[in-house]
Design an enzyme around this catalytic site. Structure first.
Site, short mmCIF file in Angstrom:
data_model
loop_
_atom_site.label_atom_id
_atom_site.label_comp_id
_atom_site.label_asym_id
_atom_site.label_seq_id
_atom_site.Cartn_x
_atom_site.Cartn_y
_atom_site.Cartn_z
N CYS A 1 0.82 -1.43 -0.38
CA CYS A 1 0.00 -0.04 0.27
C CYS A 1 0.70 1.41 -0.18
O CYS A 1 1.08 1.65 0.96
CB CYS A 1 -1.02 0.19 1.40
SG CYS A 1 -1.81 1.51 1.23
N CYS B 1 -5.34 5.72 -4.06
CA CYS B 1 -4.13 4.24 -4.19
C CYS B 1 -2.99 4.44 -4.85
O CYS B 1 -2.74 5.31 -6.26
CB CYS B 1 -5.26 3.69 -4.38
SG CYS B 1 -4.73 1.71 -5.06
#
Length: 275
Positions: free
Chosen positions: A74, A218
């Protein structure tokens, strides 16, 4: 009591927990409960800081989605991870090396408060993404009962497919994202990016994340979009990526080279919770 910190990177929000000085364990059920925005703390991902497995590294970085499942990487979380370990005095370095389940990463704290993350070399080989295709292509046809989509595919430690759209603001992200995230050709599921190319140095992007639906930002999705756009001949080496939560800068010198992502990491509050 477990001490935690709430942080966000462009609105992609995290519960960050120090597993170096605290002995912590979270079950998937506990993570789901904590992630609930009405009955828990509320977050997209839980980030866990652990001691390194390798003496050459500073920390091990673990990521859990709101559904309780552990994921490989991430990018927005990595920036928050770097800011967290520095703020908490777990390190005094400006350059931090960490391992994840997908590999190793270098995180760099910049003077202006942003964090630059070496996101690693993108994976384009379909078998490694994983994605069912005979060979690597610039674009693939993804068929669904409703319609056929043209997409690019890459992995940044987690799988991404990227669709080109005329107008990202009006793209049907929820419906198409839900349809493609579980597509049979992506055996481990996929994050779905909707990319509008403004010019060769600027894109607008929305991402439907596997296990989390659409998020405000993201980081790995921004990287994957720049990779796909460059491979397709639409984008330059340095690209500004506008996401609903804010802006990232992605730099990529091309195949076989790592991507560098620069963006903010915000501290929201510190808290403690009894599990």
């Amino acid at each position: 009591m477990i001490q935690f910190t709430k942080m966000h990177g462009l609105g992609n929000d995290f519960m960050v927990v120090d597993g170096v000085t605290q002995n912590v364990f979270f079950s998937p059920e506990q993570i789901r409960r904590l992630a609930d925005r009405n009955f828990g703390i509320g977050f997209d991902q839980l980030l866990l800081v652990e001691p390194p497995y390798d003496p050459d590294l500073d920390f091990h970085y673990r990521i859990f989605n709101a559904d309780g499942g552990e994921v490989e990487n991430c990018g927005n979380g990595a920036r928050c991870f770097a800011r967290f370990v520095r703020n908490k005095g777990l390190t005094n370095k400006n350059k931090i090396r960490v391992s994840t389940s997908a590999g190793k990463m270098t995180l760099r704290l910049e003077r202006d408060g942003t964090v630059t993350v070496n996101m690693g070399v993108p994976v384009l080989d379909p078998s490694q993404i994983p994605f069912k295709a005979k060979k690597a292509e610039k674009t693939y046809l993804l068929q669904t009962p409703q319609q056929t989509f043209l997409c690019g595919a890459a992995s940044m430690g987690n799988p991404h497919c990227v669709l080109d759209v005329e107008d990202v603001a009006n793209a049907n992200v929820a419906e198409i994202g839900a349809l493609l995230t579980k597509h049979e050709r992506f055996p481990r599921g996929v994050n779905v990016g909707f990319m509008q190319v403004v010019n060769s140095g600027h894109i607008k992007l929305r991402v439907y994340e596997r296990g989390a639906a659409e998020t405000l930002a993201c980081g790995t999705g921004a990287c994957a979009a720049v990779v796909v756009g460059q491979i397709q001949g639409k984008l330059d080496q340095q690209v500004r990526v506008d996401l609903p939560g804010g802006t990232l800068t992605i730099n990529w010198e091309g195949e076989g080279k790592p991507l560098w992502m620069t963006g903010p990491a915000q501290h929201v509050y510190d808290g403690q919770i009894q599990l």
